[in-house]
Design an enzyme around this catalytic site. Structure first.
Site, mmCIF file in Angstrom:
data_model
loop_
_atom_site.group_PDB
_atom_site.id
_atom_site.type_symbol
_atom_site.label_atom_id
_atom_site.label_comp_id
_atom_site.label_asym_id
_atom_site.label_seq_id
_atom_site.Cartn_x
_atom_site.Cartn_y
_atom_site.Cartn_z
ATOM 1 N N SER A 9 39.899 46.352 43.206
ATOM 2 C CA SER A 9 39.022 45.541 42.365
ATOM 3 C C SER A 9 38.428 46.330 41.193
ATOM 4 O O SER A 9 37.734 45.771 40.354
ATOM 5 C CB SER A 9 37.898 44.934 43.197
ATOM 6 O OG SER A 9 37.119 45.962 43.775
ATOM 7 N N CYS A 10 38.726 47.605 41.106
ATOM 8 C CA CYS A 10 38.165 48.488 40.073
ATOM 9 C C CYS A 10 38.961 48.360 38.771
ATOM 10 O O CYS A 10 40.175 48.565 38.751
ATOM 11 C CB CYS A 10 38.203 49.924 40.581
ATOM 12 S SG CYS A 10 37.806 51.182 39.357
#
Length: 114
Positions: A9-10
């Site tokens: 999700s980064c």
């Protein structure tokens, strides 16, 4: 083969993956949340990168720790915390075999070859 340690999700991790893909550089991905952070992995990383470099003090997780924990943090306690909360690791981490590249900014992977 290169290993890219990420949290999927980064946004910065996504940019790093895209940079490697666009250069046609083969790599395997290790998601720090899904695949885990083992004590062995942390030992390998800390043998090559200092704790100060590896520890993500800008993370929400770090900021949520109590002051006593932050002040009294030693390597063993940091490893324990990083296993419990992988967001305490700066990312992405690219293991080239020779080096560990911590973080990603445009151009960081330009010197890598296929």
């Amino acid at each position: 083969m290169l290993t890219l340690y990420v949290i999927k999700s980064c946004d910065t991790c996504r940019k790093a993956r895209k940079a490697l893909d666009s250069r046609g550089i083969p790599f395997r991905t290790h998601d720090l949340r899904d695949d885990g952070v083992s004590a062995t992995l942390l030992d390998e990383l800390l043998a090559r990168v200092s704790l100060a470099t590896l520890l993500n003090k800008r993370s929400t997780t770090w900021r949520s720790l109590d002051e006593e924990t932050k002040v009294s943090l030693d390597t063993d306690k940091a490893k324990e915390l990083m296993q419990q909360a992988p967001t305490l690791l700066k990312r992405p981490l690219l293991d080239t075999g020779d080096d560990i590249i911590v973080g990603y900014r445009d151009g960081d992977y330009d010197a890598l070859s296929h």
